[in-house]
Enzyme design. Structure first.
Site, PDB file in Angstrom:
ATOM      1  N   ASP A  60       0.758  -1.242   0.000  1.00 32.21           N
ATOM      2  CA  ASP A  60       0.000   0.000   0.000  1.00 32.21           C
ATOM      3  C   ASP A  60       0.797   1.305   0.000  1.00 32.21           C
ATOM      4  O   ASP A  60       0.554   2.151  -0.834  1.00 32.21           O
ATOM      5  CB  ASP A  60      -0.947   0.015   1.202  1.00 32.21           C
ATOM      6  CG  ASP A  60      -1.840  -1.216   1.241  1.00 32.21           C
ATOM      7  OD1 ASP A  60      -1.769  -2.050   0.323  1.00 32.21           O
ATOM      8  OD2 ASP A  60      -2.613  -1.339   2.186  1.00 32.21           O
ATOM      9  N   GLU A  85       2.503  -9.626  11.201  1.00 33.87           N
ATOM     10  CA  GLU A  85       2.168  -9.172   9.852  1.00 33.87           C
ATOM     11  C   GLU A  85       3.444  -8.805   9.085  1.00 33.87           C
ATOM     12  O   GLU A  85       3.631  -9.194   7.948  1.00 33.87           O
ATOM     13  CB  GLU A  85       1.232  -7.959   9.955  1.00 33.87           C
ATOM     14  CG  GLU A  85       0.679  -7.485   8.634  1.00 33.87           C
ATOM     15  CD  GLU A  85      -0.206  -6.246   8.800  1.00 33.87           C
ATOM     16  OE1 GLU A  85      -0.278  -5.699   9.916  1.00 33.87           O
ATOM     17  OE2 GLU A  85      -0.820  -5.830   7.800  1.00 33.87           O
TER      18      GLU A  85
END
Ligand code: 9WN
Length: 458
Positions: A187, A424
């Site tokens: 992103d 993550e």
């Protein structure tokens, strides 16, 4: 995995058991949340990686992960990047289904389940072929069930790839155009900085960020300015009613994404194998071959000899995006390389600019090169290592025949997960776990790595 007093897991068996447990806890019945708190919905490429790991536990459940996702496929063929869980309380994630408003605005969107209006890289055919190859070893019942699901999934996968090859590549360049950095899945990588800086943000409906409530330090997530721009692009897509032709004319962010495009090439390779398995017509198989070859040619055209990397192309600016990120290794993922290009990529991959940087805690590629001016060691996509992405490169290295190199990567990746758990993403120098804990795709790739104990790929 070797001795280290600070390890989260002492043995491979402990690690595997906890990975299975993470996936079980995140399983909401036929689909898996990307992470328990930060991401309470079904994400498209997360589900594909999750299915790859689940295949090592239960091939039927792994296929179900994909069929659940494809139940939300749009009439255009697009597989949405988020399928919203209708049962989470309002305010669990932002932007939510109401903010995307796809059911109201887009004729092609399903009315239920509700979805976002953009997509993510097409790892799904790779996952389906992976599950199929494991099911074939699991006995006649598993194989028969997998074959039946594949037959049902194949036309959906074909429609998905056709959408990407046409609506997202109207010029037939072989490269996929993305409308939003979220579509890349990486992103706020520096790859998008220049194109995003050119987006003029208009008057935004008010919003409250939810993501910052779920991380210890806001510096690990995108900034508020980046969020304003993300949300503005959503407003622009809504104004175009999510219509691809209108978006191509008016949208302020149109970038040909080389990593997305390379994943599509590899996925077309997988789709071709699936087409053969389900005895799809020759004409369809030839179409898939043509998409794959066009994709490889498109990537070759974006090779930057000076940087030794493959570069995204900003269609609005009419210029390549000269950043040093792992996306530069896209041709490795696409495969089918001549020896000199493969050697150049492997050398760059192992160089001090990436996995060979001397200060790395583990020799794993940071998402952004420490040499790039946009590098930030603890910030989302600007430097941390992401285990699922390491898996993608491990898989690509093995497919390219670089087995020793792949095996070294697998061992370092398992050492990282054994030390920090199912984070993550991970700070590349200190090894600090960042972002969400119990991230599903991290648990999934750990399971696949543990099962592939000879470095082999299913
Ligand atoms: C936006 C779920 C997703 C991943 C993406 C990752 C992150 C979402 C967010 O989480 O993106 O789609 O809210 O930041 O960047 O790759 O699919 O794990």
């Amino acid at each position: 995995m070797s001795g280290d007093p600070q390890r989260a897991f002492e043995t491979a068996a402990d690690l595997a058991a906890e990975a299975v447990e993470v996936l079980r806890r995140n399983d909401l019945g036929g689909w898996t949340t990307a992470a328990p708190r930060l991401y309470p919905h079904q994400w498209s490429w997360d589900s594909a990686f999750i299915a790859i790991g689940l295949a090592r536990v239960d091939t039927r459940r792994a296929m179900r992960e994909l069929t659940t996702l494809f139940a939300a496929q749009w009439a255009t063929g697009m597989v949405p990047h988020i399928v919203f869980n209708p049962y989470v309380p309002p305010g669990s994630y932002f932007p939510d289904a109401d903010r995307w408003a796809c059911t109201d605005l887009a004729a092609a969107a399903p009315s239920a389940p509700r979805t976002s209006g953009i997509c993510q890289p097409p790892v799904h055919a790779i996952a389906a072929r992976h599950i199929w190859s494991i099911a074939q070893r699991d006995g006649a019942d598993a194989e028969g069930d997998a074959r039946a699901v594949l037959a049902d999934l194949y036309p959906r996968l074909l429609a998905w790839h056709r959408y990407l090859a046409t609506a997202r590549d109207p010029a037939g360049s072989g490269l996929v155009t993305i409308y939003h950095p979220w579509e890349s899945g990486t992103d706020n990588a520096p790859r998008w900085d220049a194109a995003m800086a050119s987006v003029a943000v208009g008057s935004l409906p008010p919003y409250t960020r939810v993501d910052l409530q779920h991380v210890a330090d806001p510096g690990q997530r995108p900034t508020n300015d980046e969020y304003d721009r993300y949300l503005w692009l959503v407003e622009e897509l809504k104004r175009a009613r999510y219509d691809d032709a209108a978006i191509a004319r008016t949208h302020p962010f149109l970038v040909q994404d080389v990593l997305f495009s390379a994943i599509l090439v590899a996925a077309n390779d997988a789709l071709l194998a699936i087409a053969e398995t389900v005895a799809a017509p020759d004409a369809e198989q030839q179409t898939i071959v043509s998409w794959r070859e066009r994709g490889r040619a498109g990537l070759a055209a974006r090779w930057d000899a000076e940087l030794g990397l493959c570069l995204d192309f900003d269609l609005r600016a009419g210029a390549p995006v000269r950043t040093h990120t792992v996306a530069g290794f896209a041709p490795l993922v696409a495969g089918g390389l001549a020896t000199d290009r493969l050697d150049a990529l492997l050398t760059a991959f192992d160089s001090p600019a990436f996995a060979g940087h001397p200060a790395l805690r583990w020799p794993l590629p940071p998402s952004t090169s420490p040499n790039d001016p946009g590098f930030r060691a603890r910030s989302y996509w600007r430097g941390p290592t992401w285990p699922f992405l390491t898996w993608l490169f491990w898989w690509a290295l093995a497919r390219a025949g670089a087995h020793d190199r792949a095996e070294r990567l697998r061992r370092a990746a398992l050492d990282q997960i054994a030390a920090v758990g199912f984070a993550e993403y991970v700070e590349p120098f200190t090894g600090e776990p960042l972002g969400s804990a119990d991230q599903s795709w991290t648990a999934a790739v750990a399971l696949d790595w543990l099962a592939a104990d000879d470095g082999g790929v299913a």
